[in-house]
Design a protein around this motif. Structure first.
Motif, PDB file in Angstrom:
ATOM      1  N   ILE A  77       0.761  -1.487  -0.175  1.00  0.00           N
ATOM      2  CA  ILE A  77      -0.259  -0.189  -0.243  1.00  0.00           C
ATOM      3  C   ILE A  77       1.010   1.330   0.016  1.00  0.00           C
ATOM      4  CG2 ILE A  77      -1.384   1.351   1.906  1.00  0.00           C
ATOM      5  CD1 ILE A  77      -3.319  -1.089   2.420  1.00  0.00           C
ATOM      6  N   GLU A  78       1.371   1.476   0.934  1.00  0.00           N
ATOM      7  CA  GLU A  78       2.749   2.239   0.895  1.00  0.00           C
ATOM      8  C   GLU A  78       3.665   2.375  -0.212  1.00  0.00           C
ATOM      9  OE1 GLU A  78       4.668   1.699   4.147  1.00  0.00           O
ATOM     10  OE2 GLU A  78       3.688   1.819   5.952  1.00  0.00           O
ATOM     11  N   LYS A  79       3.666   1.744  -0.977  1.00  0.00           N
ATOM     12  CA  LYS A  79       4.595   2.278  -1.932  1.00  0.00           C
ATOM     13  C   LYS A  79       3.518   1.999  -3.496  1.00  0.00           C
ATOM     14  CE  LYS A  79       8.547  -1.323  -0.608  1.00  0.00           C
ATOM     15  NZ  LYS A  79       9.385  -2.011  -0.715  1.00  0.00           N
ATOM     16  N   LYS A  80       1.995   2.050  -3.274  1.00  0.00           N
ATOM     17  CA  LYS A  80       0.996   2.155  -4.054  1.00  0.00           C
ATOM     18  C   LYS A  80       1.507   1.456  -5.198  1.00  0.00           C
ATOM     19  CE  LYS A  80       1.568   7.132  -3.390  1.00  0.00           C
ATOM     20  NZ  LYS A  80      -0.252   7.261  -2.667  1.00  0.00           N
ATOM     21  N   GLU A  81       1.460   0.251  -5.385  1.00  0.00           N
ATOM     22  CA  GLU A  81       1.752  -1.120  -5.562  1.00  0.00           C
ATOM     23  C   GLU A  81       0.819  -1.633  -6.498  1.00  0.00           C
ATOM     24  OE1 GLU A  81       6.437  -2.861  -4.312  1.00  0.00           O
ATOM     25  OE2 GLU A  81       4.978  -3.914  -3.777  1.00  0.00           O
ATOM     26  N   ILE A  82      -0.080  -1.621  -5.254  1.00  0.00           N
ATOM     27  CA  ILE A  82      -1.898  -2.546  -5.816  1.00  0.00           C
ATOM     28  C   ILE A  82      -2.535  -1.746  -5.574  1.00  0.00           C
ATOM     29  CG2 ILE A  82      -0.101  -4.987  -4.734  1.00  0.00           C
ATOM     30  CD1 ILE A  82      -2.387  -4.057  -2.357  1.00  0.00           C
ATOM     31  N   GLU A  83      -3.149  -2.391  -6.183  1.00  0.00           N
ATOM     32  CA  GLU A  83      -4.882  -1.410  -6.293  1.00  0.00           C
ATOM     33  C   GLU A  83      -6.194  -1.930  -5.838  1.00  0.00           C
ATOM     34  OE1 GLU A  83      -5.348   0.120 -10.793  1.00  0.00           O
ATOM     35  OE2 GLU A  83      -4.540  -1.712 -11.114  1.00  0.00           O
ATOM     36  N   THR A  84      -5.670  -3.392  -5.269  1.00  0.00           N
ATOM     37  CA  THR A  84      -6.600  -4.894  -5.382  1.00  0.00           C
ATOM     38  C   THR A  84      -6.659  -5.351  -4.157  1.00  0.00           C
ATOM     39  OG1 THR A  84      -8.073  -4.434  -7.084  1.00  0.00           O
ATOM     40  CG2 THR A  84      -8.555  -5.971  -5.725  1.00  0.00           C
ATOM     41  N   VAL A  85      -6.859  -6.055  -3.049  1.00  0.00           N
ATOM     42  CA  VAL A  85      -6.800  -6.803  -2.127  1.00  0.00           C
ATOM     43  C   VAL A  85      -7.285  -8.278  -2.417  1.00  0.00           C
ATOM     44  CG1 VAL A  85      -6.168  -7.829  -0.039  1.00  0.00           C
ATOM     45  CG2 VAL A  85      -5.047  -5.872  -0.427  1.00  0.00           C
ATOM     46  N   VAL A  86      -7.181  -9.383  -2.674  1.00  0.00           N
ATOM     47  CA  VAL A  86      -7.912 -11.070  -2.301  1.00  0.00           C
ATOM     48  C   VAL A  86      -7.716 -11.576  -2.243  1.00  0.00           C
ATOM     49  CG1 VAL A  86      -9.451 -12.224  -3.957  1.00  0.00           C
ATOM     50  CG2 VAL A  86      -9.026 -10.658  -5.073  1.00  0.00           C
ATOM     51  N   TYR A 138     -11.197  -4.315  -1.839  1.00  0.00           N
ATOM     52  CA  TYR A 138     -10.630  -5.828  -0.688  1.00  0.00           C
ATOM     53  C   TYR A 138     -11.727  -6.499  -0.548  1.00  0.00           C
ATOM     54  CZ  TYR A 138      -7.610  -7.003   3.387  1.00  0.00           C
ATOM     55  OH  TYR A 138      -7.245  -8.553   3.670  1.00  0.00           O
ATOM     56  N   PHE A 139     -11.749  -7.582  -1.310  1.00  0.00           N
ATOM     57  CA  PHE A 139     -11.937  -8.891  -1.335  1.00  0.00           C
ATOM     58  C   PHE A 139     -11.830  -9.905  -0.702  1.00  0.00           C
ATOM     59  CE2 PHE A 139     -12.268  -6.600  -5.793  1.00  0.00           C
ATOM     60  CZ  PHE A 139     -13.312  -6.443  -6.331  1.00  0.00           C
ATOM     61  N   GLU A 140     -13.403 -10.015   0.816  1.00  0.00           N
ATOM     62  CA  GLU A 140     -12.571 -11.282   1.267  1.00  0.00           C
ATOM     63  C   GLU A 140     -13.598 -12.110   1.150  1.00  0.00           C
ATOM     64  OE1 GLU A 140     -14.016  -9.947   5.503  1.00  0.00           O
ATOM     65  OE2 GLU A 140     -11.989  -8.719   6.126  1.00  0.00           O
ATOM     66  N   VAL A 141     -12.678 -13.505   1.105  1.00  0.00           N
ATOM     67  CA  VAL A 141     -13.246 -14.586   0.235  1.00  0.00           C
ATOM     68  C   VAL A 141     -13.047 -15.613   0.837  1.00  0.00           C
ATOM     69  CG1 VAL A 141     -13.248 -15.961  -1.953  1.00  0.00           C
ATOM     70  CG2 VAL A 141     -13.074 -13.955  -2.066  1.00  0.00           C
ATOM     71  N   ASP A 142     -14.463 -16.369   1.496  1.00  0.00           N
ATOM     72  CA  ASP A 142     -14.894 -17.784   2.402  1.00  0.00           C
ATOM     73  C   ASP A 142     -16.036 -18.704   2.581  1.00  0.00           C
ATOM     74  OD1 ASP A 142     -13.807 -19.662   4.551  1.00  0.00           O
ATOM     75  OD2 ASP A 142     -12.644 -18.070   5.212  1.00  0.00           O
ATOM     76  N   TYR A 143     -15.994 -19.330   3.179  1.00  0.00           N
ATOM     77  CA  TYR A 143     -17.237 -20.483   2.583  1.00  0.00           C
ATOM     78  C   TYR A 143     -17.923 -19.215   3.419  1.00  0.00           C
ATOM     79  CZ  TYR A 143     -14.616 -24.291   2.288  1.00  0.00           C
ATOM     80  OH  TYR A 143     -13.510 -25.543   1.579  1.00  0.00           O
ATOM     81  N   PRO A 144     -19.781 -19.670   2.528  1.00  0.00           N
ATOM     82  CA  PRO A 144     -20.872 -18.563   2.977  1.00  0.00           C
ATOM     83  C   PRO A 144     -20.878 -18.870   4.314  1.00  0.00           C
ATOM     84  CG  PRO A 144     -21.199 -19.994   1.440  1.00  0.00           C
ATOM     85  CD  PRO A 144     -20.015 -20.182   1.506  1.00  0.00           C
ATOM     86  N   PRO A 145     -21.293 -19.613   5.896  1.00  0.00           N
ATOM     87  CA  PRO A 145     -21.455 -19.369   6.607  1.00  0.00           C
ATOM     88  C   PRO A 145     -20.430 -18.063   7.402  1.00  0.00           C
ATOM     89  CG  PRO A 145     -21.669 -22.271   6.606  1.00  0.00           C
ATOM     90  CD  PRO A 145     -20.450 -21.214   4.935  1.00  0.00           C
ATOM     91  N   VAL A 146     -19.178 -18.602   6.961  1.00  0.00           N
ATOM     92  CA  VAL A 146     -18.212 -17.954   7.613  1.00  0.00           C
ATOM     93  C   VAL A 146     -18.501 -16.334   7.298  1.00  0.00           C
ATOM     94  CG1 VAL A 146     -15.413 -17.295   7.842  1.00  0.00           C
ATOM     95  CG2 VAL A 146     -16.153 -20.159   7.849  1.00  0.00           C
TER      96      VAL A 146
END
Length: 286
Positions: free
Chosen positions: A80-89, A110-118
């Protein structure tokens, strides 16, 4: 249910690490304790006694986890500090709270991916803690064994042309070889310069070979043979070649010795670090 339990266990480990004084603390996490179930919160209440906390940290071998958390925090902060990314998955985000406290994270998707109940449990808890869910976080429910990561992320609005940091923490050992390979094939399609940071359990442990001490033997007995939670491992000596099949260039692959030198000595913590899990950081080359 298993996914929720493991996610809550990691949140508990993070809350435990946050009990150290600032000069002994490897990371700052203001939310993990608030996410915990009543039972875990009771444990944390007891652990405000430094003597009890030290005993539990050593009993549960939490030293590695503290280093693991710090390593991924550092990768995300630097990106983030070096502006290397636009997105986190975050693949298998569980109860991870990095999307809510890392400086500058609110300026990227920022995409948070996990099992539906979680995902549903996490959303409900974070909404209660924060008052409302932040706009930069997108929650993506998925069963890694049954649904395609590409289709679910596309539906959620993720764009593969976006320069991305993929976080894959504490997942690879729980899913099949096919699911692991499929995930890396997908990651390889991201924009050049994107990165993935992930943990993996070493193959010899999954196979029950060359178990080094009583701790490893006990963990193998319960996690592999007993509960059959860990089902897949990777060989660190083959990591570079393995990742190259997916257009990934290995930046570093580190274990207990490197973590001790980099982090434990930094805060003068003398905690054992088990050797069955390692960290890898790789970059997508096209």
């Amino acid at each position: 249910m298993k996914a929720i339990n493991t996610g809550m266990g990691v949140a508990y480990a993070r809350a435990t690490g946050n009990l150290y004084s600032k000069e002994k603390r490897l990371f700052e996490d203001p939310y993990s304790e608030k996410l915990l179930s009543p039972l875990y919160k009771f444990f944390i209440f007891l652990q405000h006694s430094p003597r009890i906390n030290d005993a539990i940290v050593k009993l549960k071998d939490l030293g590695w986890f503290f280093c693991r958390f710090r390593y991924i925090d550092d990768v995300l902060k630097n990106s983030i500090e070096k502006k290397e990314i636009e997105t986190v998955v975050n693949l298998g985000a569980g109860m991870d709270c990095r999307a809510y406290y890392i400086p500058g994270v609110e300026n990227i998707r920022y995409f948070e991916v996990d099992y539906p109940p979680v995902v549903e449990t996490k959303k409900a808890k974070m909404e209660k803690i924060l008052g409302k869910l932040p706009n930069h976080v997108i929650y993506v429910p998925i069963d890694f064994e049954k649904q395609g990561l590409d289709a679910e992320l596309e539906k959620a609005g993720y764009d593969l042309t976006s320069k991305t940091l993929f976080i894959w923490e504490g997942v690879t050992q729980y899913i099949s070889k096919e699911a692991n390979d499929s995930t890396l094939k997908y990651v390889a399609q991201a924009a050049p310069g994107s990165k993935i940071v992930f943990t993996y359990v070493i193959k010899r442990f999954i196979e029950g070979k060359s178990l080094k001490d009583a701790t490893e033997k006990s963990m193998y007995k319960w996690l592999v043979k007993g509960f059959k939670m860990f089902i897949y491992g990777l060989d660190p000596t083959d990591m570079g070649d393995y990742l190259s099949k997916y257009s990934l260039s290995l930046i570093e692959d580190i274990g207990a010795e490197e973590m001790n030198d980099r982090y434990m000595k930094l805060v003068d913590l003398d905690l054992p670090i088990f050797e069955i899990e390692r960290m890898a950081l790789a970059e997508i080359k096209k």
